[in-house]
Structure formats: structure tokens, C-alpha cells
Design an enzyme around this catalytic site. Sequence first.
Site, PDB file in Angstrom:
ATOM      1  N   LYS A 108       0.812  -1.223   0.000  1.00 24.46           N
ATOM      2  CA  LYS A 108       0.000   0.000   0.000  1.00 24.46           C
ATOM      3  C   LYS A 108       0.844   1.271   0.000  1.00 24.46           C
ATOM      4  O   LYS A 108       0.404   2.303  -0.513  1.00 24.46           O
ATOM      5  CB  LYS A 108      -0.963  -0.008   1.190  1.00 24.46           C
ATOM      6  N   GLU A 110      -1.674   8.182   7.884  1.00 20.66           N
ATOM      7  CA  GLU A 110      -2.500   9.128   7.126  1.00 20.66           C
ATOM      8  C   GLU A 110      -3.309   9.976   8.090  1.00 20.66           C
ATOM      9  O   GLU A 110      -3.636   9.535   9.189  1.00 20.66           O
ATOM     10  CB  GLU A 110      -3.513   8.371   6.246  1.00 20.66           C
ATOM     11  N   HIS A 114     -15.555  -3.844   8.122  1.00 15.97           N
ATOM     12  CA  HIS A 114     -14.906  -3.921   6.824  1.00 15.97           C
ATOM     13  C   HIS A 114     -15.566  -4.905   5.874  1.00 15.97           C
ATOM     14  O   HIS A 114     -15.005  -5.244   4.835  1.00 15.97           O
ATOM     15  CB  HIS A 114     -13.410  -4.212   6.972  1.00 15.97           C
ATOM     16  N   ARG A 167      -8.724  -6.696  -8.761  1.00 16.24           N
ATOM     17  CA  ARG A 167      -9.518  -7.901  -9.038  1.00 16.24           C
ATOM     18  C   ARG A 167     -10.918  -7.476  -9.453  1.00 16.24           C
ATOM     19  O   ARG A 167     -11.270  -6.306  -9.340  1.00 16.24           O
ATOM     20  CB  ARG A 167      -9.643  -8.718  -7.749  1.00 16.24           C
TER      21      ARG A 167
END
Length: 495
Positions: free
Chosen positions: A116, A200, A235, A291
Amino acid sequence: MIRKVLVANRGEIAIRVMRACREMGIASVAVYSEADKEALFAKYADEAFCIGPPPATQSYLNIQKVIQVAKESGADGIHPGYGFLAENPKFARACEEEGIKFVGPSSRVLELMGDKITARREMIKAGVPVVPGTQECVTDPGQAIDLVKEIGYPVIIKPSGGGGGIGMTIVSSEGELANALKSTQAIATTTFGLCDVYIEKYLPHPRHIEFQLLGDSKGNAIHLGERECSIQRRHQKLIEESPSPAVTSEMRAEMGAIAAKAARFVGYESAGTMEFLFSDGKFYFLEVNARVQVEHPVTEMVTGVDIVKEQLRIASGLPLNLKQEDVRINGSAMECRINAEDPLNDFVPTPGKIKGYHSPGGAGIRVDSGVYTSYTIPPFYDPMISKLIVWGKDRSEAITRMRRALYEYVIVGIKNNIPFHKAVMENPRFMKGELGTHFIEHETTLIKDMKRITEREKPLEEKLSHLFEEKKRIAAIATVAAVNQMALKPQRVNA
Ligand code: MV4
């Protein structure tokens, strides 16, 4: 053209891919675990091979075994679906080395997007707006404190090897930072085998909006608009829709163009998604999902593009079937993930035998599923029963249709989350399109609403389970049931 595709996945997505293959005259090969002998996807395929015991590590994640079956069956392509091996660069590389076409991005791009921190850096280079934060791996607490002085609290520490929200830590003050860094590194190491983390700025109430992308091997890339996936829990997305009620056509054109340009920049081939947080009218890049995603049908319904067929064409070396200016967003589509889980008991999984099953149909309805009456959902994998997708000329019609379809849906034998979806479809804020990633925790009436809905249906449910055992006139009864339920409370949507 690819002639024979091995589908390295199970359940509804395996069937979804095989359906595209059948329409294109491509032969399909299923691989299944010992737990999936009776699964529909293994029967749907032209050929099927058992590859091992129920645990995914010994079957669906066994790279050697999957490649071996591909070679023995003469498959010249492998479609990985989502999850399992879909974003595994080692698997993509193994396919490349064996001369089998991996239906997805190259192993190089999977590697780039899988890390990431690297993905973030690539996107910055490509001109994509990212959340303010670090560009390098953060290792030292002192260094972290200095970096966050520029960003400002609260911040979120994320594992570079992760994605999808696992192992992330929110930090609201400098005093917590050193410990949070240490614990996030530890979780990152145990969960992903990589201690790298990045920091972040934490956006407190964002919307989760993602752009669907298609890139071909000739360097072309387009976007198919966005999906809003703000209704999620731990999530796990539960409801997705397109277009997002928060995105104007100008914003769509602007962000979509940036996302497609970034796809060209990295040489992205196949279908993929660029995930953004949307807050105060601005987009911030989060990560790339390299994907085909669970929720891709929502985009198919509003664009008319068959995303899996495009993947198979692209993998065969053909150029994209359409140009950006050919893409039109028509109406509104929504997906409810129907899961074997009990929404009134903290959403615990409820795998088991489906004793009665009748899925909705009619105008604007699509059900992607791998189950049938008397099928037993195994406990080893994701407990999704089906995806209920609806299309309407606008969001209001889509919601009305989703309600109608949810009340037609009959699943007897296992608890499922249909009451949750029914409750959301009559939630005032949902109807107004006021969504956010904290929707479920903020909407405290949902539990009460689900209880009311479940109570109302109890007498009916008892009747149905009896009738389903007799296997009599199932469809007619389901329709009557739907009419009865709808008559209890006339509903109107004002979105
Ligand atoms: C965030 C965020 C707020 N600010 N990043 C969750 C999914 C994954 N793709 C990224 N996620 C988030 N990233 C910034 N800069 C909020 C989420 C987020 C979240 C994070 C931790 C725990 C629960 C969450 C639920 C929804 C969104």
C-alpha cells in the site's frame, strides 16, 4: 481467444465467471474442495476436479495444485475471482511462467498495488489526490511524532501489507502515538508478514466511493463510474450502489478521468477498482483492488457492460470493447449481500442447511448465487448466500424494487440478514442518501426495526417452514407472502 478457463474460486463468483465463459464459447473447469462436492459451481462447470480438504489453505489457496489441474485439463487461462489467490503476485507469476493466462493484472502490477505504501507513491506520481500522510514506511516513534506534527491529529496507522481495514489503528493524540505505532507494527507482522506501516490523516466520517476501471493490454483504460459502499460493518460491505447519491456527473467525469489515467500510468490490465474516501466534496485515494469485486454487478446494471466478459476479452489480447464516450450511466442500481448470519445476534455466521428457498425475480432484479433448496452452506468459507441486485430508472425506484424483492425472498432453515436489509430500506437517512462509513453504528434504531420486522413475520415463517417441507406450490406461496407483507405497511420513497 482463450479456449478453456480454470476458475480458481467457489460459490457465486465461480458461477458468474463460468456463465460469461459459456456465452463466449469458452470451456470452464472448476476446482473444488471436499466441502464443496455438492456445490452448484462444481456442477455448472464443464469439468470439475477436487483439489483437497475443506480448509482453503489446503485447497483454494494451493497454488501448485491449481496450476497442476490447469495443465492436466489443458486450460489456457485461469480466472481467480475475488479473495483467495486473486491478488497474489506469486500466483500470477506462476501462471505467467507456465504460459497460462492469468485473468487479471500482471504480477508486476499486483506487487505494486499489493504494497500500500508503493501504491500510494505510484498514485501520487500519477496525479491522484491522496489523504495527507507519509510516503515512506514509518519505523521510529520519534520520526512518527515529527511527521504527524505536519499532518495534525487524529491520524490512522495502516499496515502496508494489508488493505481492507485490517490492523488499522486510529490515534488521536501525540501521547498515544508511540504505543500505537508499536502495536500496529506487531499486528502487521503477524497478519501480513510485513512490519511496514504508514500514517494518514484520519477522516472521521467519510463516504466510501470506488471507481470501476477496465484496462487492456494495448494501454487503453476507461472508467465505468463509481459505486458507493458506505454501508459496511467490520470492513464487510453489506450494501453497494451506483451511482453514488453524493457524486455529480461533473465530479464523476473528473475523478473517473484521473483514475483511468492512473490505470494507464501503471499499465493496468483487466478489471480493477480505485478506492476513495469522499469527505467535504473531495476524493482521497485509499487503495487499488486489483480484481473483479463482489459488487461489480451494480456497475453492470447501470452501464450495460459485462465486466467479466471484458476481462476475458482483455486476457485474450483483444482491445477494450468500448471507449470512454460510449459509457453511459443509466438509472440506479443497488446490491444487498444476503449472508448466512444473524443480524440480531451480532451478525454471527449461521451456516447450515437451506430447507426452503425461493429467490425473487421480475423486472429489474438479478440474483447471483450458488445455492439451492436443500443445499448446506459449509462453515469453512465466507457465509454469503447470494447477492440481490436491483435496477431502477432512479434511486427511488431501485429502493422500492429492493424492498419488493426482499419481501419475495424466502430462505427457510438458516438465519440470514434479510431483516437487516429490510430495515435499511425503510431507514429515513438511507432513503435520503445520507450515507457514511459509520452508518450502521450511528443508526441505533436498526436493531429495533429488525426486531419489529422479524416479529411481524413469525407466524408466516412457521407456515412456510411447514409448507416447504412438503415442497408444495413454493413460488405461489412466496408471492402471496410478499403481497401480505407489503400490505401491512404501505411504503413511499422520497429520495
Ligand atoms: C481510512 C479512514 C479514515 N481516514 N483512512 C477502512 C477500509 C480500508 N480500505 C480503509 N479504511 C479506512 N481508512 C483515513 N485516512 C477510515 C477507514 C475506515 C475504517 C478504519 C478503521 C476502522 C473501521 C473503519 C470503518 C470504515 C472506514
